[in-house]
Design a protein around this motif. Structure first.
Motif, PDB file in Angstrom:
ATOM      1  N   THR A 134       0.856  -1.182   0.000  1.00  0.00           N
ATOM      2  CA  THR A 134       0.000   0.000   0.000  1.00  0.00           C
ATOM      3  C   THR A 134       0.889   1.227   0.000  1.00  0.00           C
ATOM      4  OG1 THR A 134      -1.963   1.036   0.979  1.00  0.00           O
ATOM      5  CG2 THR A 134      -0.238   0.335   2.497  1.00  0.00           C
ATOM      6  N   LEU A 135       0.289   2.395  -0.153  1.00  0.00           N
ATOM      7  CA  LEU A 135       0.952   3.679   0.002  1.00  0.00           C
ATOM      8  C   LEU A 135       0.314   4.368   1.193  1.00  0.00           C
ATOM      9  CD1 LEU A 135       0.922   2.936  -3.177  1.00  0.00           C
ATOM     10  CD2 LEU A 135       1.566   5.319  -3.505  1.00  0.00           C
ATOM     11  N   VAL A 136       1.120   4.866   2.109  1.00  0.00           N
ATOM     12  CA  VAL A 136       0.607   5.509   3.320  1.00  0.00           C
ATOM     13  C   VAL A 136       0.815   7.015   3.173  1.00  0.00           C
ATOM     14  CG1 VAL A 136       0.747   5.634   5.825  1.00  0.00           C
ATOM     15  CG2 VAL A 136       1.183   3.460   4.654  1.00  0.00           C
ATOM     16  N   PHE A 137      -0.273   7.767   3.336  1.00  0.00           N
ATOM     17  CA  PHE A 137      -0.247   9.203   3.086  1.00  0.00           C
ATOM     18  C   PHE A 137      -0.189   9.979   4.393  1.00  0.00           C
ATOM     19  CE2 PHE A 137      -2.943   7.286  -0.332  1.00  0.00           C
ATOM     20  CZ  PHE A 137      -2.003   7.382  -1.354  1.00  0.00           C
ATOM     21  N   ASN A 138       0.711  10.943   4.437  1.00  0.00           N
ATOM     22  CA  ASN A 138       0.852  11.828   5.601  1.00  0.00           C
ATOM     23  C   ASN A 138       0.973  11.029   6.891  1.00  0.00           C
ATOM     24  OD1 ASN A 138       0.610  13.847   3.726  1.00  0.00           O
ATOM     25  ND2 ASN A 138      -1.392  14.571   4.400  1.00  0.00           N
ATOM     26  N   GLU A 139       1.847  10.031   6.855  1.00  0.00           N
ATOM     27  CA  GLU A 139       2.134   9.173   8.004  1.00  0.00           C
ATOM     28  C   GLU A 139       0.876   8.511   8.565  1.00  0.00           C
ATOM     29  OE1 GLU A 139       4.355  11.559  10.740  1.00  0.00           O
ATOM     30  OE2 GLU A 139       6.172  11.469   9.516  1.00  0.00           O
ATOM     31  N   GLY A 140      -0.084   8.277   7.688  1.00  0.00           N
ATOM     32  CA  GLY A 140      -1.308   7.587   8.069  1.00  0.00           C
ATOM     33  C   GLY A 140      -2.468   8.499   8.385  1.00  0.00           C
ATOM     34  N   GLU A 141      -2.213   9.794   8.587  1.00  0.00           N
ATOM     35  CA  GLU A 141      -3.308  10.708   8.913  1.00  0.00           C
ATOM     36  C   GLU A 141      -4.282  10.854   7.752  1.00  0.00           C
ATOM     37  OE1 GLU A 141      -1.877  14.415  10.342  1.00  0.00           O
ATOM     38  OE2 GLU A 141      -0.862  13.545  12.086  1.00  0.00           O
ATOM     39  N   ALA A 142      -3.796  10.681   6.524  1.00  0.00           N
ATOM     40  CA  ALA A 142      -4.658  10.734   5.336  1.00  0.00           C
ATOM     41  C   ALA A 142      -4.976   9.338   4.816  1.00  0.00           C
ATOM     42  CB  ALA A 142      -4.000  11.573   4.249  1.00  0.00           C
ATOM     43  N   GLY A 143      -4.747   8.305   5.630  1.00  0.00           N
ATOM     44  CA  GLY A 143      -5.089   6.942   5.260  1.00  0.00           C
ATOM     45  C   GLY A 143      -4.074   6.312   4.328  1.00  0.00           C
ATOM     46  N   CYS A 144      -4.533   5.333   3.564  1.00  0.00           N
ATOM     47  CA  CYS A 144      -3.642   4.595   2.678  1.00  0.00           C
ATOM     48  C   CYS A 144      -4.338   4.311   1.359  1.00  0.00           C
ATOM     49  CB  CYS A 144      -3.187   3.298   3.334  1.00  0.00           C
ATOM     50  SG  CYS A 144      -4.498   2.082   3.591  1.00  0.00           S
ATOM     51  N   ALA A 145      -3.544   3.934   0.357  1.00  0.00           N
ATOM     52  CA  ALA A 145      -4.085   3.606  -0.956  1.00  0.00           C
ATOM     53  C   ALA A 145      -4.707   2.209  -0.948  1.00  0.00           C
ATOM     54  CB  ALA A 145      -2.977   3.679  -2.006  1.00  0.00           C
ATOM     55  N   ILE A 146      -5.581   1.973  -1.919  1.00  0.00           N
ATOM     56  CA  ILE A 146      -6.287   0.702  -2.027  1.00  0.00           C
ATOM     57  C   ILE A 146      -5.742  -0.055  -3.227  1.00  0.00           C
ATOM     58  CG2 ILE A 146      -8.528  -0.395  -2.400  1.00  0.00           C
ATOM     59  CD1 ILE A 146      -9.780   1.991  -0.958  1.00  0.00           C
ATOM     60  N   LYS A 147      -5.303  -1.263  -2.974  1.00  0.00           N
ATOM     61  CA  LYS A 147      -4.588  -2.050  -3.977  1.00  0.00           C
ATOM     62  C   LYS A 147      -5.554  -2.745  -4.938  1.00  0.00           C
ATOM     63  CE  LYS A 147      -0.863  -5.516  -4.143  1.00  0.00           C
ATOM     64  NZ  LYS A 147       0.141  -4.630  -4.737  1.00  0.00           N
ATOM     65  N   ALA A 148      -5.233  -2.714  -6.221  1.00  0.00           N
ATOM     66  CA  ALA A 148      -5.982  -3.478  -7.215  1.00  0.00           C
ATOM     67  C   ALA A 148      -5.543  -4.942  -7.132  1.00  0.00           C
ATOM     68  CB  ALA A 148      -5.729  -2.926  -8.606  1.00  0.00           C
ATOM     69  N   ILE A 149      -6.460  -5.805  -6.769  1.00  0.00           N
ATOM     70  CA  ILE A 149      -6.198  -7.239  -6.647  1.00  0.00           C
ATOM     71  C   ILE A 149      -6.792  -7.942  -7.855  1.00  0.00           C
ATOM     72  CG2 ILE A 149      -6.624  -9.306  -5.274  1.00  0.00           C
ATOM     73  CD1 ILE A 149      -4.724  -7.333  -4.000  1.00  0.00           C
ATOM     74  N   PRO A 207       0.096  13.411  -6.991  1.00  0.00           N
ATOM     75  CA  PRO A 207       0.169  12.987  -5.584  1.00  0.00           C
ATOM     76  C   PRO A 207       1.269  13.691  -4.813  1.00  0.00           C
ATOM     77  CG  PRO A 207      -0.081  11.087  -7.023  1.00  0.00           C
ATOM     78  CD  PRO A 207       0.201  12.260  -7.909  1.00  0.00           C
ATOM     79  N   GLY A 208       2.371  14.035  -5.490  1.00  0.00           N
ATOM     80  CA  GLY A 208       3.453  14.731  -4.810  1.00  0.00           C
ATOM     81  C   GLY A 208       3.073  16.092  -4.311  1.00  0.00           C
ATOM     82  N   ASN A 209       2.105  16.742  -4.966  1.00  0.00           N
ATOM     83  CA  ASN A 209       1.584  18.017  -4.485  1.00  0.00           C
ATOM     84  C   ASN A 209       0.478  17.830  -3.456  1.00  0.00           C
ATOM     85  OD1 ASN A 209       3.218  19.691  -6.129  1.00  0.00           O
ATOM     86  ND2 ASN A 209       1.837  19.372  -7.885  1.00  0.00           N
ATOM     87  N   ARG A 210      -0.207  16.720  -3.561  1.00  0.00           N
ATOM     88  CA  ARG A 210      -1.397  16.487  -2.740  1.00  0.00           C
ATOM     89  C   ARG A 210      -1.053  16.124  -1.300  1.00  0.00           C
ATOM     90  NH1 ARG A 210      -6.166  12.241  -4.641  1.00  0.00           N
ATOM     91  NH2 ARG A 210      -7.518  12.453  -2.790  1.00  0.00           N
ATOM     92  N   PHE A 211       0.084  15.419  -1.093  1.00  0.00           N
ATOM     93  CA  PHE A 211       0.427  14.931   0.245  1.00  0.00           C
ATOM     94  C   PHE A 211       1.802  15.425   0.665  1.00  0.00           C
ATOM     95  CE2 PHE A 211      -2.377  11.671  -1.653  1.00  0.00           C
ATOM     96  CZ  PHE A 211      -3.423  11.736  -0.740  1.00  0.00           C
TER      97      PHE A 211
END
Length: 759
Positions: free
Chosen positions: A415-430, A482-486
């Motif tokens: 997964t990708l973790v955003f803002n050390e988890g404060e903005a949650g994480c990405a959802i993986k395509a399975i 994403p680099g600007n978003r988080f």
């Protein structure tokens, strides 16, 4: 806090007929008359079963249909008794009625009886329960059907002796009541109980019904048993979910009846040991205890190191060419630590406030810990912070799909973790391979043949790790760069951060912050003396393990602290573990390959002196998980002295772990003892002084199919645990299965515990 577990155990209620004193006696005299239906006349008859028949009754009807078609061709058809209103029920059709249909001729029989009869141009085949109906069909096929036609007795029945058949409630014979189908398995439990003792009819002959009810007007411990006109009402609080509490009480009272009359109790309050109806404020205070414990773990002081010990220091400001023996001559990198031969009994101290990106390969007898002041030294599986807009490029031919150039050589990202988890994480395509030949994204249900171009939901991602071409990009759907978003983006790269190989013994992991890995935080083989303490583990797991167990979708994994193999003196204590895809803490072993099974090799992996103490586990798929599968038969693997004490387990199965596919087994149990093949032999197993608060599946699922050599079971002793949930939840399973039987979910029993309930 003593707990009295209030349970419904269907197996215990289905007492044998021998114990009940029931003896089958068939009326063997010839019926007064018979009716013969010739092969030619059979075409005028229709087989009729109830519209709402259960699967067993449908099977009985189908069995007869097949038999008649084999003898008489396709002249016979099967239909149901459906009618819009009572007036629409036909009265002059020729029918073969199977089971308790709505036709007047299906008058109903007692629970352990069956009948075959001819009434008003209708053949009647009925039984008091599914088994008796099947017996009736079997008798009919064997004794009534021939190639010439069907010979039907006007009246033929089996009868049984029922030990409590004269029992009355308020002057009404209980055998004349039927249990109204409202609550599924609870109805079935009561119906079987009364059927075997009282001999209730499959259809009430007097209009009397037993009705199970729930109502919010009752307190959580209240039950109410009373007559309402012709009907017997058995009721309890709707907060329980069904009428199981009142039904259990009613059955217990009937077991002790020694007369022909039962006195209805009316409204009473049950006493449940250890039960407390807590207010929201009390639950909040309990969570405050957990939060204080987290703060304490995050601020545990540096350990005291013996003066004579060899100590190596590691600092972000260090130099690998130095000797590492003082803070001033500290090493800098994990590579230097891993490839230096460290003597057993030495200490590797990482400077607080520092961050190392990579992995540690543990060495025998070495303690890995912290020095200095500030935050715990951090070990990240993420090789870089991805919040750099220059590294994100828009994928060709798309509007909102971005790819990251830094991921070419990475193992699968969980997964990708955003803002050390404060903005949650990405959802993986399975990926899911279906029978139609297409590949689907299991997460969204959309076809995924075109890989990243099929991403269509914000913060969903796909890691093209299997591409033949290079680089192997990571693709993320985002409405802006994403680099600007988080402010920070960490990648859970699929590797274990601290690896402890088999026979690397005496390792201690202390006071580290271990985060952002797609595999395990600490992953160990068969070891002795492994201790993990005072650490913080966050955002662990999610990488693809592969396609296993004949699944058609990709399986993901990742545990905070894992033993895979055997262990001795394994301790995990005073850690804060959160947002873990799979298990917070686990010890496990399974001979999984067919070659191992075929070889018959007995590989013994004992788990001895295992202690999980005073940890906080938030948002883990399973806070604690274990399995010790023993293949082939006769393997002696055992768990001995297993202690789970003082742990705080909150929100099991929620958070990051909610990305697990439902088909990937159930998840969310706070303690999960997986069972498949003969497994989980245990002695000295204690679960004590833990807090279990909110879980997606159940509090515990503890199963063993093996007893100990002395004949004792492998179940734990539960002492003074607190369970927090909404009203009426399922507590879980604690089950000793039969020796050598294979585990199946539906052979276990569920029970409700009302131990500590939120307002």
């Amino acid at each position: 806090m003593a707990k009295k577990i209030i349970s419904l155990v269907l197996a215990c209620l289905m007492l044998s007929l021998t114990l009940l004193g029931c003896k089958t006696t068939e009326e063997n005299e010839e019926p007064a008359t018979e009716v013969f239906i010739s092969a030619e006349e059979i075409a005028n008859y229709t087989l009729i079963r109830p519209e709402n028949a259960d699967s067993d009754s449908v099977s009985a009807a189908t069995k007869l249909l097949v038999e008649l078609k084999q003898r008489f061709g396709n002249k016979i058809t099967l239909s149901t008794d459906y009618a819009k209103t009572e007036a629409d029920i036909p009265t002059d059709t020729k029918e073969i009625l199977i089971g308790g249909t709505n036709r007047a001729e299906s008058i109903g029989v007692r629970y352990l009886d069956y009948e075959i009869a001819y009434r008003n141009n209708r053949v009647v085949i009925n039984g008091g329960n599914a088994k008796m109906l099947d017996d009736a069909v079997t008798y009919f096929i064997t004794n009534c059907v021939s190639d010439e036609g069907i010979t039907v007795p006007v009246e033929y029945a089996t009868t049984n002796v029922y030990p409590m058949e004269n029992l009355t409630a308020n002057g009404e014979l209980l055998k004349n009541f039927s249990v109204k189908e409202i609550q599924g398995s609870v109805d079935d439990t009561l119906r079987a109980f009364l059927g075997e003792r009282v001999g209730i009819y499959s259809k009430s002959r007097t209009g009397n019904e037993i009705i199970l009810k729930t109502d919010s007007k009752y307190g959580i411990t209240e039950i109410d048993i009373y007559m309402d006109g012709n009907n017997l009402i058995i009721a309890n609080s709707s907060h329980i979910g069904d009428a199981s509490l009142a039904v259990e009480y009613f059955m217990e009272q009937l077991k002790s009846v020694n007369s022909d009359s039962v006195t209805l109790v009316g409204n009473i309050s049950m006493i449940i040991d250890g039960y407390k109806a807590a207010t929201s404020a009390e639950v909040a205070a309990l969570r405050a205890q957990t939060d204080a414990k987290i703060e304490s773990i995050r601020n545990t002081p540096n350990m005291t190191i013996p003066a004579e010990a060899t100590v190596y220091y590691v600092s972000n400001n260090g130099n690998d060419r130095a000797n590492g023996l003082t803070p001033e001559t500290a090493w800098a990198t994990l590579e230097k630590v891993n490839y230096s031969g460290l003597p057993s009994g030495s200490y590797v101290c990482f400077e607080r406030g520092g961050i190392w990106r990579g992995t540690i390969k543990a060495q025998t007898g070495v303690t890995y810990t912290a020095y200095g002041t500030g935050d715990k030294p951090a070990l990240y599986g993420s090789l870089e912070n991805g919040a750099d807009p220059t590294k994100w490029k828009k994928a060709k031919g798309t509007e909102n799909i971005w790819y990251y150039e830094g991921s070419q050589e990475w193992a699968d990202v969980g997964t990708l973790v955003f803002n050390e988890g404060e903005a949650g994480c990405a959802i993986k395509a399975i990926r899911e391979w279906r029978n139609d030949g297409n590949i689907y994204n299991w997460t969204t249900g959309h076809i995924f043949d075109n890989t990243y171009k099929d991403l269509n939901t914000d913060l969903h991602f796909y890691h093209d790790r299997e591409s033949i071409s290079s680089p192997k990009y990571l693709y993320l759907y985002s409405e802006e760069n994403p680099g600007n978003r988080f402010e920070s983006i960490e990648f859970n790269v699929g590797k274990s951060l601290i690896g402890v190989d088999s026979d690397v013994n005496g390792v201690t992991i202390d006071n580290l912050c271990i985060k952002y890995t797609g595999a395990h935080g600490v992953g160990a083989g068969t070891v002795k003396g492994l201790t993990v303490q005072n650490c913080e583990f966050g955002w662990i797991g999610g990488s693809n393990q592969g396609i296993i167990q004949e699944r058609n979708f990709e399986t993901r994994f990742g545990n905070a602290v894992e033993i895979y193999g055997g262990c001795e003196d394994y301790t995990v204590q005073n850690n804060y573990i959160y947002q873990v895809y799979d298990s917070g803490i686990t010890h496990q072993w399974s001979n999984v390959t067919q070659a191992e099974k075929d070889s018959g090799e007995k590989r013994v992996f004992n788990h001895t002196n295992v202690s999980y103490l005073h940890n906080v586990l938030d948002y883990c798929g399973f806070p604690i998980e274990y399995f010790v599968s023993v293949v082939p038969e006769g393997n002696e693997s055992t768990m001995t002295n297993l202690l789970m004490e003082g742990n705080h387990m909150w929100y099991s199965g929620y958070g990051f772990s909610e990305q697990r596919p439902p088909a990937d087994r159930t998840w969310g149990a706070s303690i999960k003892g997986h069972a498949g093949e003969p497994s989980n032999r245990a002695n000295g197993y204690v679960i004590k002084d833990n807090i279990f608060a909110y879980r997606k599946d159940r509090f515990v699922s503890i199963i063993s199919s093996l007893t100990n050599p002395d004949g004792s079971d492998s179940m734990p002793t539960l002492i003074n645990n607190i369970f927090v949930e909404e009203y009426g939840v399922k507590f879980g399973r604690i089950k000793q299965a039969d020796e050598g039987t294979e585990y199946r979910e539906d052979v276990m029993y569920d029970f409700n515990v009302l131990a500590y309930i939120e307002e």
